[in-house]
Design a protein around this motif. Structure first.
Motif, PDB file in Angstrom:
ATOM      1  N   LEU A 194       0.824  -1.200   0.000  1.00 28.16           N
ATOM      2  CA  LEU A 194       0.000   0.000   0.000  1.00 28.16           C
ATOM      3  C   LEU A 194       0.864   1.259   0.000  1.00 28.16           C
ATOM      4  N   ARG A 195       1.912   1.257   0.800  1.00 30.93           N
ATOM      5  CA  ARG A 195       2.795   2.431   0.845  1.00 30.93           C
ATOM      6  C   ARG A 195       3.390   2.694  -0.539  1.00 30.93           C
ATOM      7  N   HIS A 196       3.877   1.650  -1.181  1.00 33.90           N
ATOM      8  CA  HIS A 196       4.497   1.813  -2.494  1.00 33.90           C
ATOM      9  C   HIS A 196       3.484   2.336  -3.510  1.00 33.90           C
ATOM     10  N   THR A 197       2.262   1.797  -3.459  1.00 35.48           N
ATOM     11  CA  THR A 197       1.238   2.217  -4.420  1.00 35.48           C
ATOM     12  C   THR A 197       0.843   3.676  -4.210  1.00 35.48           C
ATOM     13  N   LEU A 198       0.641   4.077  -2.955  1.00 32.91           N
ATOM     14  CA  LEU A 198       0.247   5.460  -2.689  1.00 32.91           C
ATOM     15  C   LEU A 198       1.357   6.418  -3.063  1.00 32.91           C
ATOM     16  N   ASP A 199       2.589   6.041  -2.762  1.00 28.66           N
ATOM     17  CA  ASP A 199       3.723   6.891  -3.130  1.00 28.66           C
ATOM     18  C   ASP A 199       3.814   7.047  -4.644  1.00 28.66           C
ATOM     19  N   SER A 200       3.579   5.971  -5.369  1.00 27.53           N
ATOM     20  CA  SER A 200       3.675   6.030  -6.822  1.00 27.53           C
ATOM     21  C   SER A 200       2.567   6.889  -7.422  1.00 27.53           C
ATOM     22  N   ARG A 201       1.500   7.095  -6.673  1.00 32.52           N
ATOM     23  CA  ARG A 201       0.380   7.905  -7.157  1.00 32.52           C
ATOM     24  C   ARG A 201       0.389   9.326  -6.597  1.00 32.52           C
ATOM     25  N   GLY A 202       1.452   9.682  -5.918  1.00 29.27           N
ATOM     26  CA  GLY A 202       1.635  11.072  -5.520  1.00 29.27           C
ATOM     27  C   GLY A 202       1.089  11.463  -4.173  1.00 29.27           C
ATOM     28  N   MET A 203       0.658  10.505  -3.353  1.00 32.42           N
ATOM     29  CA  MET A 203       0.179  10.837  -2.012  1.00 32.42           C
ATOM     30  C   MET A 203       1.355  10.882  -1.040  1.00 32.42           C
ATOM     31  N   ILE A 204       1.287  11.814  -0.103  1.00 33.92           N
ATOM     32  CA  ILE A 204       2.349  11.981   0.888  1.00 33.92           C
ATOM     33  C   ILE A 204       1.922  11.276   2.165  1.00 33.92           C
ATOM     34  N   ILE A 205       2.586  10.170   2.483  1.00 31.84           N
ATOM     35  CA  ILE A 205       2.234   9.401   3.669  1.00 31.84           C
ATOM     36  C   ILE A 205       2.842  10.062   4.904  1.00 31.84           C
ATOM     37  N   MET A 206       1.984  10.383   5.858  1.00 30.59           N
ATOM     38  CA  MET A 206       2.421  11.018   7.104  1.00 30.59           C
ATOM     39  C   MET A 206       2.650   9.937   8.153  1.00 30.59           C
ATOM     40  N   ASP A 207       3.888   9.759   8.554  1.00 30.07           N
ATOM     41  CA  ASP A 207       4.204   8.851   9.644  1.00 30.07           C
ATOM     42  C   ASP A 207       4.204   9.621  10.959  1.00 30.07           C
ATOM     43  N   VAL A 208       4.566   8.966  12.032  1.00 30.59           N
ATOM     44  CA  VAL A 208       4.501   9.551  13.368  1.00 30.59           C
ATOM     45  C   VAL A 208       5.799   9.264  14.108  1.00 30.59           C
ATOM     46  N   GLN A 209       6.365  10.305  14.707  1.00 35.11           N
ATOM     47  CA  GLN A 209       7.507  10.098  15.603  1.00 35.11           C
ATOM     48  C   GLN A 209       7.145  10.341  17.073  1.00 35.11           C
ATOM     49  N   ILE A 210       6.196  11.259  17.314  1.00 33.28           N
ATOM     50  CA  ILE A 210       5.796  11.604  18.683  1.00 33.28           C
ATOM     51  C   ILE A 210       4.300  11.350  18.814  1.00 33.28           C
ATOM     52  N   ASP A 211       3.935  10.357  19.597  1.00 33.98           N
ATOM     53  CA  ASP A 211       2.525  10.033  19.801  1.00 33.98           C
ATOM     54  C   ASP A 211       2.058  10.632  21.123  1.00 33.98           C
ATOM     55  N   SER A 212       1.134  11.575  21.056  1.00 31.98           N
ATOM     56  CA  SER A 212       0.625  12.205  22.280  1.00 31.98           C
ATOM     57  C   SER A 212      -0.227  11.247  23.106  1.00 31.98           C
ATOM     58  N   LYS A 213      -0.732  10.205  22.467  1.00 24.14           N
ATOM     59  CA  LYS A 213      -1.656   9.262  23.122  1.00 24.14           C
ATOM     60  C   LYS A 213      -2.826  10.006  23.772  1.00 24.14           C
ATOM     61  N   ASP A 214      -3.309  11.029  23.075  1.00 29.62           N
ATOM     62  CA  ASP A 214      -4.420  11.806  23.621  1.00 29.62           C
ATOM     63  C   ASP A 214      -5.735  11.050  23.572  1.00 29.62           C
ATOM     64  N   TYR A 215      -5.733   9.844  22.996  1.00 27.75           N
ATOM     65  CA  TYR A 215      -6.927   9.005  22.985  1.00 27.75           C
ATOM     66  C   TYR A 215      -7.110   8.262  24.294  1.00 27.75           C
ATOM     67  N   PHE A 216      -6.085   8.277  25.172  1.00 23.62           N
ATOM     68  CA  PHE A 216      -6.267   7.748  26.516  1.00 23.62           C
ATOM     69  C   PHE A 216      -7.025   8.763  27.360  1.00 23.62           C
ATOM     70  N   LYS A 217      -7.811   8.284  28.321  1.00 20.67           N
ATOM     71  CA  LYS A 217      -8.616   9.191  29.145  1.00 20.67           C
ATOM     72  C   LYS A 217      -7.781   9.754  30.291  1.00 20.67           C
ATOM     73  N   ASP A 218      -6.767  10.520  29.928  1.00 20.36           N
ATOM     74  CA  ASP A 218      -5.892  11.171  30.895  1.00 20.36           C
ATOM     75  C   ASP A 218      -6.246  12.649  30.996  1.00 20.36           C
ATOM     76  N   THR A 219      -5.710  13.316  32.006  1.00 21.77           N
ATOM     77  CA  THR A 219      -5.914  14.756  32.124  1.00 21.77           C
ATOM     78  C   THR A 219      -5.111  15.478  31.056  1.00 21.77           C
ATOM     79  N   GLN A 220      -5.470  16.731  30.805  1.00 20.92           N
ATOM     80  CA  GLN A 220      -4.738  17.498  29.811  1.00 20.92           C
ATOM     81  C   GLN A 220      -3.280  17.660  30.202  1.00 20.92           C
ATOM     82  N   ALA A 221      -2.990  17.782  31.498  1.00 19.73           N
ATOM     83  CA  ALA A 221      -1.602  17.918  31.943  1.00 19.73           C
ATOM     84  C   ALA A 221      -0.798  16.664  31.640  1.00 19.73           C
ATOM     85  N   VAL A 222      -1.404  15.501  31.831  1.00 18.85           N
ATOM     86  CA  VAL A 222      -0.712  14.239  31.547  1.00 18.85           C
ATOM     87  C   VAL A 222      -0.424  14.118  30.059  1.00 18.85           C
TER      88      VAL A 222
END
Length: 284
Positions: A194-222
Protein backbone atom coordinates in the motif's frame (compact mmCIF):
# COMPACT_ATOMS: atom_id res chain seq x y z
CA UNK A 1 -32.58 13.28 6.02
CA UNK A 2 -30.78 15.88 8.16
CA UNK A 3 -31.43 13.83 11.30
CA UNK A 4 -30.04 10.73 9.58
CA UNK A 5 -26.85 12.63 8.56
CA UNK A 6 -26.37 13.99 12.07
CA UNK A 7 -26.89 10.55 13.60
CA UNK A 8 -24.36 9.01 11.21
CA UNK A 9 -21.79 11.68 12.04
CA UNK A 10 -22.37 11.15 15.76
CA UNK A 11 -21.91 7.41 15.38
CA UNK A 12 -18.64 7.89 13.48
CA UNK A 13 -17.40 10.27 16.18
CA UNK A 14 -18.15 7.74 18.93
CA UNK A 15 -16.36 5.00 17.00
CA UNK A 16 -13.31 7.19 16.38
CA UNK A 17 -13.02 8.10 20.05
CA UNK A 18 -12.25 4.49 20.81
CA UNK A 19 -10.19 3.52 17.78
CA UNK A 20 -7.22 5.87 17.88
CA UNK A 21 -4.98 3.33 19.56
CA UNK A 22 -2.80 0.98 17.57
CA UNK A 23 -3.96 -2.62 17.04
CA UNK A 24 -1.64 -5.61 16.75
CA UNK A 25 0.64 -4.69 13.85
CA UNK A 26 2.84 -7.75 13.50
CA UNK A 27 4.73 -7.25 10.27
CA UNK A 28 4.01 -3.53 9.96
CA UNK A 29 6.76 -1.32 8.64
CA UNK A 30 9.31 0.25 10.97
CA UNK A 31 8.24 3.73 9.94
CA UNK A 32 4.79 3.29 11.42
CA UNK A 33 5.87 1.89 14.75
CA UNK A 34 5.92 4.42 17.57
CA UNK A 35 9.65 5.02 17.33
CA UNK A 36 9.80 7.73 20.00
CA UNK A 37 8.84 5.55 22.93
CA UNK A 38 9.24 6.94 26.42
CA UNK A 39 12.38 5.97 28.38
CA UNK A 40 11.60 3.24 30.89
CA UNK A 41 13.30 4.83 33.88
CA UNK A 42 13.63 8.59 34.22
CA UNK A 43 15.36 10.86 31.73
CA UNK A 44 17.58 9.50 29.00
CA UNK A 45 20.83 10.88 30.37
CA UNK A 46 20.70 9.55 33.91
CA UNK A 47 19.08 10.51 37.22
CA UNK A 48 17.08 13.70 37.65
CA UNK A 49 19.28 16.69 38.44
CA UNK A 50 18.28 19.89 40.22
CA UNK A 51 18.34 21.94 37.01
CA UNK A 52 16.57 19.39 34.77
CA UNK A 53 13.35 20.71 33.24
CA UNK A 54 10.19 19.20 34.69
CA UNK A 55 7.80 17.44 32.33
CA UNK A 56 5.63 20.55 32.10
CA UNK A 57 6.84 23.72 33.78
CA UNK A 58 4.51 26.23 35.47
CA UNK A 59 5.07 28.65 32.58
CA UNK A 60 3.02 26.34 30.37
CA UNK A 61 -0.16 27.29 32.22
CA UNK A 62 0.43 31.06 31.92
CA UNK A 63 -0.56 33.26 29.00
CA UNK A 64 2.58 33.29 26.84
CA UNK A 65 4.36 36.44 25.75
CA UNK A 66 4.94 36.75 22.00
CA UNK A 67 3.26 33.39 21.24
CA UNK A 68 3.76 33.85 17.49
CA UNK A 69 7.52 33.39 17.94
CA UNK A 70 6.81 29.65 17.94
CA UNK A 71 6.29 29.60 14.16
CA UNK A 72 9.16 28.09 12.19
CA UNK A 73 9.89 27.58 8.53
CA UNK A 74 7.72 26.20 5.75
CA UNK A 75 8.74 22.95 4.06
CA UNK A 76 7.52 22.42 0.51
CA UNK A 77 6.60 18.75 0.23
CA UNK A 78 6.26 16.73 -2.96
CA UNK A 79 7.26 13.38 -1.45
CA UNK A 80 7.76 11.92 2.01
CA UNK A 81 11.52 12.36 1.60
CA UNK A 82 11.02 16.14 1.68
CA UNK A 83 9.89 16.01 5.33
CA UNK A 84 13.31 16.45 6.90
CA UNK A 85 13.30 18.09 10.34
CA UNK A 86 16.20 19.64 12.19
CA UNK A 87 16.65 19.36 15.95
CA UNK A 88 13.95 21.27 17.85
CA UNK A 89 11.58 21.27 14.88
CA UNK A 90 8.12 19.72 15.10
CA UNK A 91 5.13 19.21 12.84
CA UNK A 92 1.68 19.37 14.43
CA UNK A 93 -0.84 16.92 12.98
CA UNK A 94 -4.44 16.15 13.90
CA UNK A 95 -6.36 13.02 12.86
CA UNK A 96 -10.01 11.93 12.73
CA UNK A 97 -11.92 15.24 12.44
CA UNK A 98 -13.45 17.57 11.75
CA UNK A 99 -15.74 17.69 14.79
CA UNK A 100 -17.93 20.69 15.68
CA UNK A 101 -16.61 22.72 18.60
CA UNK A 102 -13.37 20.80 19.06
CA UNK A 103 -11.79 21.44 15.66
CA UNK A 104 -12.70 25.14 15.82
CA UNK A 105 -11.19 25.41 19.30
CA UNK A 106 -7.95 23.91 18.05
CA UNK A 107 -7.95 26.29 15.08
CA UNK A 108 -8.35 29.27 17.43
CA UNK A 109 -5.35 28.17 19.50
CA UNK A 110 -3.19 27.60 16.43
CA UNK A 111 -4.13 31.08 15.20
CA UNK A 112 -3.21 32.62 18.56
CA UNK A 113 0.26 31.08 18.33
CA UNK A 114 0.62 31.82 14.62
CA UNK A 115 1.40 28.22 13.71
CA UNK A 116 0.07 25.88 11.05
CA UNK A 117 -0.77 22.19 11.28
CA UNK A 118 -1.74 19.30 9.05
CA UNK A 119 -5.26 17.89 9.47
CA UNK A 120 -5.79 14.29 8.32
CA UNK A 121 -9.56 14.13 7.94
CA UNK A 122 -11.79 11.08 7.91
CA UNK A 123 -13.82 11.29 4.71
CA UNK A 124 -17.14 10.62 6.44
CA UNK A 125 -16.48 13.41 8.94
CA UNK A 126 -15.43 15.91 6.28
CA UNK A 127 -18.57 15.11 4.29
CA UNK A 128 -20.72 15.60 7.41
CA UNK A 129 -19.05 18.90 8.38
CA UNK A 130 -17.88 20.59 5.16
CA UNK A 131 -18.02 24.10 6.63
CA UNK A 132 -15.48 23.18 9.32
CA UNK A 133 -13.33 21.35 6.77
CA UNK A 134 -13.31 24.47 4.57
CA UNK A 135 -12.41 26.62 7.59
CA UNK A 136 -9.28 24.51 8.17
CA UNK A 137 -8.15 25.29 4.61
CA UNK A 138 -9.22 28.94 4.78
CA UNK A 139 -6.98 29.46 7.82
CA UNK A 140 -3.94 28.23 5.93
CA UNK A 141 -3.50 24.73 7.30
CA UNK A 142 -2.57 21.70 5.23
CA UNK A 143 -5.02 18.87 4.81
CA UNK A 144 -4.99 15.21 4.00
CA UNK A 145 -7.18 12.15 4.30
CA UNK A 146 -7.44 9.30 6.78
CA UNK A 147 -9.61 6.88 4.76
CA UNK A 148 -13.38 7.20 4.50
CA UNK A 149 -14.46 5.23 7.61
CA UNK A 150 -11.21 5.00 9.63
CA UNK A 151 -10.82 1.37 8.60
CA UNK A 152 -7.95 -0.86 9.64
CA UNK A 153 -6.55 -1.34 6.13
CA UNK A 154 -4.48 -4.35 7.07
CA UNK A 155 -7.71 -6.23 7.71
CA UNK A 156 -8.94 -5.56 4.14
CA UNK A 157 -7.89 -6.95 0.79
CA UNK A 158 -5.53 -4.78 -1.24
CA UNK A 159 -8.32 -3.66 -3.58
CA UNK A 160 -10.70 -2.94 -0.70
CA UNK A 161 -8.01 -0.90 1.07
CA UNK A 162 -7.31 1.16 -2.05
CA UNK A 163 -11.02 1.81 -2.49
CA UNK A 164 -11.32 2.96 1.13
CA UNK A 165 -8.34 5.28 0.71
CA UNK A 166 -9.62 6.64 -2.61
CA UNK A 167 -13.10 7.26 -1.30
CA UNK A 168 -11.72 9.07 1.74
CA UNK A 169 -9.43 11.29 -0.32
CA UNK A 170 -12.28 12.20 -2.66
CA UNK A 171 -14.65 13.03 0.21
CA UNK A 172 -12.08 15.32 1.82
CA UNK A 173 -11.24 16.97 -1.51
CA UNK A 174 -14.93 17.51 -2.27
CA UNK A 175 -15.63 18.97 1.18
CA UNK A 176 -12.65 21.33 1.17
CA UNK A 177 -12.55 22.07 -2.56
CA UNK A 178 -8.82 21.46 -2.50
CA UNK A 179 -6.46 18.54 -3.05
CA UNK A 180 -6.11 16.20 -0.08
CA UNK A 181 -2.46 15.40 -0.70
CA UNK A 182 -1.34 14.05 2.67
CA UNK A 183 -2.45 10.67 4.03
CA UNK A 184 -2.10 8.78 7.28
CA UNK A 185 -2.94 5.13 7.84
CA UNK A 186 -5.58 4.63 10.56
CA UNK A 187 -3.97 2.91 13.53
CA UNK A 188 -0.72 3.38 11.55
CA UNK A 189 -1.68 0.01 10.06
CA UNK A 190 0.15 0.07 6.74
CA UNK A 191 1.57 -2.52 4.38
CA UNK A 192 4.59 -2.22 2.13
CA UNK A 193 2.46 -2.74 -0.97
CA UNK A 194 0.00 0.00 0.00
CA UNK A 195 2.79 2.43 0.85
CA UNK A 196 4.50 1.81 -2.49
CA UNK A 197 1.24 2.22 -4.42
CA UNK A 198 0.25 5.46 -2.69
CA UNK A 199 3.72 6.89 -3.13
CA UNK A 200 3.67 6.03 -6.82
CA UNK A 201 0.38 7.91 -7.16
CA UNK A 202 1.64 11.07 -5.52
CA UNK A 203 0.18 10.84 -2.01
CA UNK A 204 2.35 11.98 0.89
CA UNK A 205 2.23 9.40 3.67
CA UNK A 206 2.42 11.02 7.10
CA UNK A 207 4.20 8.85 9.64
CA UNK A 208 4.50 9.55 13.37
CA UNK A 209 7.51 10.10 15.60
CA UNK A 210 5.80 11.60 18.68
CA UNK A 211 2.53 10.03 19.80
CA UNK A 212 0.63 12.20 22.28
CA UNK A 213 -1.66 9.26 23.12
CA UNK A 214 -4.42 11.81 23.62
CA UNK A 215 -6.93 9.00 22.99
CA UNK A 216 -6.27 7.75 26.52
CA UNK A 217 -8.62 9.19 29.15
CA UNK A 218 -5.89 11.17 30.90
CA UNK A 219 -5.91 14.76 32.12
CA UNK A 220 -4.74 17.50 29.81
CA UNK A 221 -1.60 17.92 31.94
CA UNK A 222 -0.71 14.24 31.55
CA UNK A 223 -1.18 14.38 27.77
CA UNK A 224 0.96 17.51 27.40
CA UNK A 225 3.66 16.17 29.76
CA UNK A 226 3.82 12.82 27.99
CA UNK A 227 4.18 14.54 24.62
CA UNK A 228 6.98 16.81 25.87
CA UNK A 229 8.89 13.91 27.45
CA UNK A 230 8.75 11.91 24.22
CA UNK A 231 9.81 14.97 22.22
CA UNK A 232 12.80 15.68 24.49
CA UNK A 233 13.80 12.04 24.11
CA UNK A 234 13.80 12.30 20.31
CA UNK A 235 14.55 15.99 19.68
CA UNK A 236 12.16 16.59 16.77
CA UNK A 237 9.38 14.93 14.84
CA UNK A 238 5.80 14.76 13.65
CA UNK A 239 3.42 14.94 16.62
CA UNK A 240 0.22 12.91 16.42
CA UNK A 241 -2.90 14.38 18.03
CA UNK A 242 -6.64 14.13 17.37
CA UNK A 243 -9.13 16.96 16.94
CA UNK A 244 -12.01 14.82 18.20
CA UNK A 245 -11.09 15.02 21.91
CA UNK A 246 -11.93 17.88 24.27
CA UNK A 247 -8.80 17.15 26.30
CA UNK A 248 -6.65 17.79 23.22
CA UNK A 249 -8.25 21.17 22.56
CA UNK A 250 -7.86 22.03 26.26
CA UNK A 251 -4.21 21.03 26.61
CA UNK A 252 -2.97 22.50 23.31
CA UNK A 253 -2.24 26.05 24.62
CA UNK A 254 -0.09 24.59 27.42
CA UNK A 255 1.75 22.29 25.02
CA UNK A 256 2.50 25.10 22.58
CA UNK A 257 3.60 27.41 25.40
CA UNK A 258 5.99 24.72 26.67
CA UNK A 259 7.33 24.16 23.15
CA UNK A 260 8.07 27.86 22.85
CA UNK A 261 9.69 28.02 26.31
CA UNK A 262 12.08 25.19 25.36
CA UNK A 263 13.06 26.69 22.00
CA UNK A 264 11.12 24.46 19.62
CA UNK A 265 9.76 25.69 16.29
CA UNK A 266 6.58 24.50 14.57
CA UNK A 267 7.21 23.70 10.91
CA UNK A 268 4.44 24.03 8.33
CA UNK A 269 4.27 21.35 5.64
CA UNK A 270 3.02 22.76 2.34
CA UNK A 271 2.18 20.40 -0.49
CA UNK A 272 3.47 20.94 -4.02
CA UNK A 273 2.19 18.54 -6.64
CA UNK A 274 5.01 16.51 -8.19
CA UNK A 275 5.40 16.93 -11.93
CA UNK A 276 5.14 13.27 -12.92
CA UNK A 277 2.87 11.68 -10.26
CA UNK A 278 -0.92 11.92 -10.60
CA UNK A 279 -2.92 12.03 -7.39
CA UNK A 280 -4.96 8.97 -6.42
CA UNK A 281 -8.42 9.23 -7.98
CA UNK A 282 -11.38 7.52 -6.40
CA UNK A 283 -13.24 4.97 -8.45
CA UNK A 284 -16.64 5.29 -6.81
Amino acid sequence: MLFRAISAAALVSVCLSGCAGKPNLNGASLKTSFAATMPAQGPVHGPVLANDPVALSPVAWMHPSNPKELAGRDIIVSSFADISLANKEVVLSFDDGPVPGKTESILATLDEFGVKATFLMVGEMARSHPDIAKKVVAEGHSIGSHTYRHANLRSLSFDQALSEISRGAKAVADATETEAAFFRFPYLADTGRLRHTLDSRGMIIMDVQIDSKDYFKDTQAVVASRTMEALRHRGSGIILMHDIHRRTASMLPALLTQLKAEGYKVVHLRYKKPAAKPMLVAGI
